[in-house]
Write a protein that holds these residues in place. Structure first.
Motif, PDB file in Angstrom:
ATOM      1  N   ALA A  82     -30.858  24.308  20.177  1.00 23.68           N
ATOM      2  CA  ALA A  82     -32.327  23.206  19.499  1.00 23.68           C
ATOM      3  C   ALA A  82     -33.153  22.821  20.547  1.00 23.68           C
ATOM      4  O   ALA A  82     -32.534  21.769  21.443  1.00 23.68           O
ATOM      5  CB  ALA A  82     -32.038  22.007  18.679  1.00 23.68           C
ATOM      6  N   GLY A  83     -34.168  22.882  20.850  1.00 26.04           N
ATOM      7  CA  GLY A  83     -34.982  22.250  21.728  1.00 26.04           C
ATOM      8  C   GLY A  83     -35.679  20.959  21.210  1.00 26.04           C
ATOM      9  O   GLY A  83     -36.350  21.292  19.713  1.00 26.04           O
ATOM     10  N   ILE A  84     -35.541  19.653  22.023  1.00 24.68           N
ATOM     11  CA  ILE A  84     -36.202  18.723  21.112  1.00 24.68           C
ATOM     12  C   ILE A  84     -36.823  17.854  22.463  1.00 24.68           C
ATOM     13  O   ILE A  84     -37.268  17.490  23.135  1.00 24.68           O
ATOM     14  CB  ILE A  84     -34.615  17.877  20.956  1.00 24.68           C
ATOM     15  N   SER A  85     -38.027  17.858  21.113  1.00 29.11           N
ATOM     16  CA  SER A  85     -39.144  17.435  22.123  1.00 29.11           C
ATOM     17  C   SER A  85     -39.010  15.568  20.835  1.00 29.11           C
ATOM     18  O   SER A  85     -39.347  15.402  20.563  1.00 29.11           O
ATOM     19  CB  SER A  85     -40.510  17.653  21.519  1.00 29.11           C
ATOM     20  N   MET A  86     -39.599  14.384  22.279  1.00 31.35           N
ATOM     21  CA  MET A  86     -39.917  13.816  21.924  1.00 31.35           C
ATOM     22  C   MET A  86     -41.647  13.194  21.492  1.00 31.35           C
ATOM     23  O   MET A  86     -42.317  13.736  22.112  1.00 31.35           O
ATOM     24  CB  MET A  86     -39.723  12.377  22.871  1.00 31.35           C
ATOM     25  N   ARG A  87     -41.486  11.980  20.519  1.00 32.71           N
ATOM     26  CA  ARG A  87     -42.595  12.108  20.290  1.00 32.71           C
ATOM     27  C   ARG A  87     -42.736  10.388  21.274  1.00 32.71           C
ATOM     28  O   ARG A  87     -44.122   9.286  21.113  1.00 32.71           O
ATOM     29  CB  ARG A  87     -42.722  11.325  18.282  1.00 32.71           C
ATOM     30  N   ASP A  88     -41.779   9.344  20.890  1.00 38.70           N
ATOM     31  CA  ASP A  88     -41.593   8.413  21.685  1.00 38.70           C
ATOM     32  C   ASP A  88     -40.441   8.310  23.082  1.00 38.70           C
ATOM     33  O   ASP A  88     -39.419   7.924  22.722  1.00 38.70           O
ATOM     34  CB  ASP A  88     -41.251   7.692  20.598  1.00 38.70           C
ATOM     35  N   PRO A  89     -41.510   8.539  23.812  1.00 37.90           N
ATOM     36  CA  PRO A  89     -40.043   8.540  25.076  1.00 37.90           C
ATOM     37  C   PRO A  89     -39.695   7.577  25.893  1.00 37.90           C
ATOM     38  O   PRO A  89     -39.858   7.187  27.101  1.00 37.90           O
ATOM     39  CB  PRO A  89     -40.962   9.980  25.825  1.00 37.90           C
ATOM     40  N   SER A  90     -40.172   6.672  25.138  1.00 43.63           N
ATOM     41  CA  SER A  90     -39.930   4.991  26.128  1.00 43.63           C
ATOM     42  C   SER A  90     -38.303   5.208  25.970  1.00 43.63           C
ATOM     43  O   SER A  90     -37.153   5.516  25.253  1.00 43.63           O
ATOM     44  CB  SER A  90     -39.946   3.792  25.105  1.00 43.63           C
ATOM     45  N   GLY A 115     -40.195  20.787  30.796  1.00 37.54           N
ATOM     46  CA  GLY A 115     -40.876  21.567  30.426  1.00 37.54           C
ATOM     47  C   GLY A 115     -41.107  21.519  28.430  1.00 37.54           C
ATOM     48  O   GLY A 115     -41.603  20.375  28.222  1.00 37.54           O
ATOM     49  N   GLU A 116     -41.506  22.281  27.614  1.00 36.18           N
ATOM     50  CA  GLU A 116     -41.985  22.310  26.291  1.00 36.18           C
ATOM     51  C   GLU A 116     -40.403  20.687  25.879  1.00 36.18           C
ATOM     52  O   GLU A 116     -41.459  19.987  24.967  1.00 36.18           O
ATOM     53  CB  GLU A 116     -42.501  23.100  25.422  1.00 36.18           C
ATOM     54  N   TYR A 117     -39.741  20.877  26.263  1.00 34.15           N
ATOM     55  CA  TYR A 117     -38.679  19.830  25.314  1.00 34.15           C
ATOM     56  C   TYR A 117     -38.278  18.939  26.150  1.00 34.15           C
ATOM     57  O   TYR A 117     -38.214  18.785  27.498  1.00 34.15           O
ATOM     58  CB  TYR A 117     -37.738  20.707  25.111  1.00 34.15           C
ATOM     59  N   ASP A 118     -37.377  17.424  25.840  1.00 35.60           N
ATOM     60  CA  ASP A 118     -36.833  17.267  25.954  1.00 35.60           C
ATOM     61  C   ASP A 118     -35.721  16.496  26.556  1.00 35.60           C
ATOM     62  O   ASP A 118     -35.067  16.987  27.624  1.00 35.60           O
ATOM     63  CB  ASP A 118     -37.504  15.465  25.432  1.00 35.60           C
ATOM     64  N   TYR A 119     -35.040  17.909  25.596  1.00 31.63           N
ATOM     65  CA  TYR A 119     -33.440  18.340  25.153  1.00 31.63           C
ATOM     66  C   TYR A 119     -33.288  19.102  25.530  1.00 31.63           C
ATOM     67  O   TYR A 119     -34.102  20.284  24.236  1.00 31.63           O
ATOM     68  CB  TYR A 119     -32.650  16.772  24.464  1.00 31.63           C
ATOM     69  N   ILE A 120     -32.678  20.168  25.469  1.00 30.59           N
ATOM     70  CA  ILE A 120     -31.844  20.996  24.854  1.00 30.59           C
ATOM     71  C   ILE A 120     -30.194  20.528  24.124  1.00 30.59           C
ATOM     72  O   ILE A 120     -29.278  20.595  25.289  1.00 30.59           O
ATOM     73  CB  ILE A 120     -31.478  22.765  25.831  1.00 30.59           C
ATOM     74  N   ASP A 141     -35.316   9.841  11.025  1.00 27.69           N
ATOM     75  CA  ASP A 141     -34.605   8.210  11.334  1.00 27.69           C
ATOM     76  C   ASP A 141     -35.703   8.159  12.632  1.00 27.69           C
ATOM     77  O   ASP A 141     -35.622   8.449  14.013  1.00 27.69           O
ATOM     78  CB  ASP A 141     -33.688   8.460  11.829  1.00 27.69           C
ATOM     79  N   PRO A 142     -36.767   7.270  12.413  1.00 30.38           N
ATOM     80  CA  PRO A 142     -38.040   7.334  13.355  1.00 30.38           C
ATOM     81  C   PRO A 142     -37.296   6.203  14.915  1.00 30.38           C
ATOM     82  O   PRO A 142     -38.305   6.532  15.579  1.00 30.38           O
ATOM     83  CB  PRO A 142     -38.996   5.744  12.652  1.00 30.38           C
ATOM     84  N   GLY A 143     -36.520   5.276  14.539  1.00 36.76           N
ATOM     85  CA  GLY A 143     -35.568   5.364  16.095  1.00 36.76           C
ATOM     86  C   GLY A 143     -35.469   6.248  17.034  1.00 36.76           C
ATOM     87  O   GLY A 143     -34.949   5.547  18.053  1.00 36.76           O
ATOM     88  N   PHE A 144     -35.036   7.367  16.592  1.00 36.72           N
ATOM     89  CA  PHE A 144     -34.989   8.567  17.312  1.00 36.72           C
ATOM     90  C   PHE A 144     -36.302   8.694  18.291  1.00 36.72           C
ATOM     91  O   PHE A 144     -35.891   9.539  19.250  1.00 36.72           O
ATOM     92  CB  PHE A 144     -34.335   8.828  16.836  1.00 36.72           C
ATOM     93  N   GLY A 145     -37.069   8.530  17.593  1.00 35.15           N
ATOM     94  CA  GLY A 145     -38.688   8.813  18.087  1.00 35.15           C
ATOM     95  C   GLY A 145     -38.612  10.701  18.539  1.00 35.15           C
ATOM     96  O   GLY A 145     -39.444  10.760  19.686  1.00 35.15           O
ATOM     97  N   ILE A 146     -37.982  11.133  18.395  1.00 36.29           N
ATOM     98  CA  ILE A 146     -38.262  12.712  17.931  1.00 36.29           C
ATOM     99  C   ILE A 146     -39.328  13.362  17.226  1.00 36.29           C
ATOM    100  O   ILE A 146     -39.770  12.664  16.258  1.00 36.29           O
ATOM    101  CB  ILE A 146     -37.192  13.350  17.187  1.00 36.29           C
ATOM    102  N   GLY A 147     -40.211  14.224  17.510  1.00 34.98           N
ATOM    103  CA  GLY A 147     -41.030  14.329  17.562  1.00 34.98           C
ATOM    104  C   GLY A 147     -41.235  15.874  16.676  1.00 34.98           C
ATOM    105  O   GLY A 147     -41.219  16.145  15.662  1.00 34.98           O
TER     106      GLY A 147
END
Length: 171
Positions: A82-90, A115-120, A141-147
């Motif tokens: 799973a490539g995980i991209s952040m909406r909120d990278p705070s 790169g394209e993802y913040d986490y794999i 869950d908006p608290g995780f900030g995942i886009g």
């Protein structure tokens, strides 16, 4: 796996001699080898060999010992990358997400990447529905900030990870 007593920084590389490398190679291939057999394989007597292994453990070079288990034997029929991209990278959001992912037993590996993802993440699940429920819970869950989460399912494993390669070094 037991955490090392001292974590290695990626910038600090311990000095490993030829015998240390031979010990690491033998333990990577045969984690249940006896100290007697290990000492014979690397050309040391048992006591100095044991002392070297303990030193490698204390330095964090040897992080632990584990058994390699067939995932499907435990009901892990789905393996996903799973490539995980952040909406909120705070910082706070990232820390919250990292704590949740590392605490989840279905997340068996997690890397911070560029790169394209913040986490794999490598994630296991018994079914597609279970995987979907897990990822939907993180997305909802908006608290995780995942886009977004981009998933690639493993269809067939040709080579499993069985340890990092130990370089040959001739001293």
């Amino acid at each position: 796996m037991k955490p090392p007593s001292k974590l290695l920084s990626r910038s600090v590389k311990p000095s490993l001699d030829r015998i240390d490398l031979m010990i690491l190679d033998a333990l990577r291939d045969h984690g249940r080898i006896t100290y007697q057999a290990l000492s014979e394989r690397v050309g040391l007597s048992a006591r100095p060999c044991l002392e070297r292994v303990r030193r490698l453990e204390q330095k964090g070079v040897i992080r632990g010992y584990t058994a390699l288990i067939e995932p499907s034997a435990l009901g892990h029929d789905i393996i996903a990358l799973a490539g995980i991209s952040m909406r909120d990278p705070s910082t706070g959001t990232r820390q919250r997400l990292e704590r949740a992912l590392t605490a989840n037993p279905a997340v068996i590996e997690l890397q911070v990447v560029n790169g394209e993802y913040d986490y794999i993440a490598r994630i296991v699940a018994p079914t597609l529905a279970a995987y979907e429920a897990l990822t939907e819970a993180y997305l909802a869950d908006p608290g995780f900030g995942i886009g977004r989460i981009h998933t690639t399912f493993v269809l067939k494993t040709l080579k499993d990870f069985e340890g990092f390669p130990v370089p040959d070094r001739q001293d």
